[in-house]
Design a protein around this motif. Structure first.
Motif, PDB file in Angstrom:
ATOM      1  N   UNK A 134       0.824  -1.205   0.000  1.00 34.04           N
ATOM      2  CA  UNK A 134       0.000   0.000   0.000  1.00 34.04           C
ATOM      3  C   UNK A 134       0.863   1.262   0.000  1.00 34.04           C
ATOM      4  N   UNK A 135       1.999   1.193   0.657  1.00 37.10           N
ATOM      5  CA  UNK A 135       2.917   2.328   0.678  1.00 37.10           C
ATOM      6  C   UNK A 135       3.393   2.670  -0.727  1.00 37.10           C
ATOM      7  N   UNK A 136       3.574   1.637  -1.555  1.00 39.75           N
ATOM      8  CA  UNK A 136       4.076   1.843  -2.913  1.00 39.75           C
ATOM      9  C   UNK A 136       2.960   2.068  -3.933  1.00 39.75           C
ATOM     10  N   UNK A 137       1.716   2.014  -3.484  1.00 39.90           N
ATOM     11  CA  UNK A 137       0.587   2.206  -4.394  1.00 39.90           C
ATOM     12  C   UNK A 137       0.422   3.693  -4.688  1.00 39.90           C
ATOM     13  N   UNK A 138       0.539   4.074  -5.955  1.00 40.56           N
ATOM     14  CA  UNK A 138       0.529   5.495  -6.321  1.00 40.56           C
ATOM     15  C   UNK A 138      -0.837   6.141  -6.142  1.00 40.56           C
ATOM     16  N   UNK A 139      -1.924   5.357  -6.230  1.00 39.01           N
ATOM     17  CA  UNK A 139      -3.270   5.914  -6.094  1.00 39.01           C
ATOM     18  C   UNK A 139      -4.009   5.159  -4.986  1.00 39.01           C
ATOM     19  N   UNK A 140      -4.178   5.761  -3.810  1.00 37.77           N
ATOM     20  CA  UNK A 140      -4.820   5.071  -2.674  1.00 37.77           C
ATOM     21  C   UNK A 140      -6.221   4.539  -2.991  1.00 37.77           C
ATOM     22  N   UNK A 141      -6.877   5.108  -3.990  1.00 37.55           N
ATOM     23  CA  UNK A 141      -8.210   4.630  -4.367  1.00 37.55           C
ATOM     24  C   UNK A 141      -8.214   3.123  -4.613  1.00 37.55           C
ATOM     25  N   UNK A 142      -7.094   2.589  -5.109  1.00 37.24           N
ATOM     26  CA  UNK A 142      -7.058   1.179  -5.496  1.00 37.24           C
ATOM     27  C   UNK A 142      -6.558   0.264  -4.383  1.00 37.24           C
ATOM     28  N   UNK A 143      -6.565   0.757  -3.146  1.00 37.10           N
ATOM     29  CA  UNK A 143      -6.178  -0.085  -2.008  1.00 37.10           C
ATOM     30  C   UNK A 143      -7.078  -1.313  -1.884  1.00 37.10           C
ATOM     31  N   UNK A 144      -8.298  -1.242  -2.418  1.00 37.75           N
ATOM     32  CA  UNK A 144      -9.228  -2.377  -2.333  1.00 37.75           C
ATOM     33  C   UNK A 144      -8.674  -3.634  -3.003  1.00 37.75           C
ATOM     34  N   UNK A 158      -7.931   1.871 -15.195  1.00 33.88           N
ATOM     35  CA  UNK A 158      -8.682   2.260 -13.990  1.00 33.88           C
ATOM     36  C   UNK A 158     -10.081   1.637 -13.989  1.00 33.88           C
ATOM     37  N   UNK A 159     -10.743   1.646 -15.148  1.00 33.15           N
ATOM     38  CA  UNK A 159     -12.067   1.016 -15.236  1.00 33.15           C
ATOM     39  C   UNK A 159     -11.979  -0.477 -14.949  1.00 33.15           C
ATOM     40  N   UNK A 160     -10.953  -1.116 -15.512  1.00 36.13           N
ATOM     41  CA  UNK A 160     -10.804  -2.552 -15.309  1.00 36.13           C
ATOM     42  C   UNK A 160     -10.553  -2.876 -13.837  1.00 36.13           C
ATOM     43  N   UNK A 161      -9.677  -2.131 -13.189  1.00 37.88           N
ATOM     44  CA  UNK A 161      -9.362  -2.399 -11.786  1.00 37.88           C
ATOM     45  C   UNK A 161     -10.584  -2.190 -10.901  1.00 37.88           C
ATOM     46  N   UNK A 162     -11.379  -1.163 -11.186  1.00 35.93           N
ATOM     47  CA  UNK A 162     -12.615  -0.958 -10.422  1.00 35.93           C
ATOM     48  C   UNK A 162     -13.566  -2.140 -10.613  1.00 35.93           C
ATOM     49  N   UNK A 163     -13.592  -2.690 -11.811  1.00 36.15           N
ATOM     50  CA  UNK A 163     -14.479  -3.821 -12.101  1.00 36.15           C
ATOM     51  C   UNK A 163     -14.000  -5.090 -11.391  1.00 36.15           C
ATOM     52  N   UNK A 164     -12.698  -5.324 -11.397  1.00 36.83           N
ATOM     53  CA  UNK A 164     -12.151  -6.546 -10.801  1.00 36.83           C
ATOM     54  C   UNK A 164     -12.239  -6.508  -9.282  1.00 36.83           C
ATOM     55  N   UNK A 165     -11.907  -5.375  -8.685  1.00 34.83           N
ATOM     56  CA  UNK A 165     -11.819  -5.318  -7.232  1.00 34.83           C
ATOM     57  C   UNK A 165     -10.677  -6.208  -6.749  1.00 34.83           C
ATOM     58  N   UNK A 166     -10.952  -7.031  -5.757  1.00 39.67           N
ATOM     59  CA  UNK A 166      -9.939  -7.952  -5.236  1.00 39.67           C
ATOM     60  C   UNK A 166     -10.197  -9.394  -5.682  1.00 39.67           C
ATOM     61  N   UNK A 167     -11.117  -9.574  -6.615  1.00 41.27           N
ATOM     62  CA  UNK A 167     -11.506 -10.924  -7.037  1.00 41.27           C
ATOM     63  C   UNK A 167     -10.364 -11.627  -7.776  1.00 41.27           C
ATOM     64  N   UNK A 168     -10.212 -12.936  -7.577  1.00 43.73           N
ATOM     65  CA  UNK A 168      -9.231 -13.689  -8.354  1.00 43.73           C
ATOM     66  C   UNK A 168      -9.554 -13.641  -9.844  1.00 43.73           C
TER      67      UNK A 168
END
Length: 212
Positions: free
Chosen positions: A15-25, A107-117
């Protein structure tokens, strides 16, 4: 659920290296019994030089492939399409010209995937292509668990063989796999179609392997 110390430290480091905190999910526990089947079409097969031009993804919940919960994106490449690649995916210059730039598409793809495998057929290539776009954007790579459908199919076919024949070569071609599993073959080299077929194969193989 409280993470063990080393896992909490690793998550904190990521999380420290994540450039956009929005994607912490992306680092959250995935929803129970949910996956995303994924496929990309590209300008070629060179991970270093070729580019993504379309993405198809569909959610799987329990034993159902939810085609109502799907994502279909065109991505505008920086360079002109090759004639050979157009013959494969049948996307033309005027088609991809209407697509998104890579960053908003990711960004759209990551929002769609979330944390799902993630589920896919020869998923390693698709993930490598996606990571090439995601790494400069977020400073991390896709952390979700990856499930390779061809590996599931290999395990299933291998278990059917006599003990002395196990571990040998098995035909892993997509059409062969779908035919053996008695699943419908949609028109190939369409990102959403390929994601749907990979998702159907995953669900059937999951049932078959559970009953083996």
């Amino acid at each position: 659920m409280k993470l063990p110390g080393w896992q909490a430290l690793r998550r904190g480091w990521l999380l420290y290296h994540l450039a956009e905190p929005h994607f912490a999910f992306m680092y959250d526990d995935p929803p129970d019994q949910e996956w995303v089947a994924l496929d990309c079409e590209t300008t070629g097969l060179d991970v270093r030089r070729d580019q993504i031009i379309s993405i198809g993804a569909v959610r799987i919940v329990g034993n159902r492939l939810l085609t109502s919960q799907r994502l279909e994106l065109l991505v505008r490449p920086e360079r002109a399409l090759k004639v050979d690649s157009m013959r494969v995916h049948r996307l033309r210059e005027q088609d991809v010209a209407q697509g998104l730039d890579p960053a908003p598409a990711m960004r759209q793809l990551l929002d769609f995937i979330g944390s799902r495998p993630l589920v896919g057929y020869y998923l390693e290539f698709d993930v490598a292509m996606l990571n090439r776009e995601i790494w400069p954007l977020l400073g991390v790579r896709l952390p979700q668990r990856k499930i390779e459908v061809s590996a599931m199919y290999y395990d299933f076919k291998n278990r059917q063989l006599p003990a002395h024949q196990r571990g040998g070569a098995i035909d892993l071609r997509f059409a062969t796999m779908m035919n053996e599993l008695a699943l419908p073959l949609r028109e190939a080299h369409d990102a959403l179609n390929d994601a749907v077929m990979a998702g159907l194969a995953f669900l059937k193989l999951r049932r078959l392997l559970a009953g083996a």
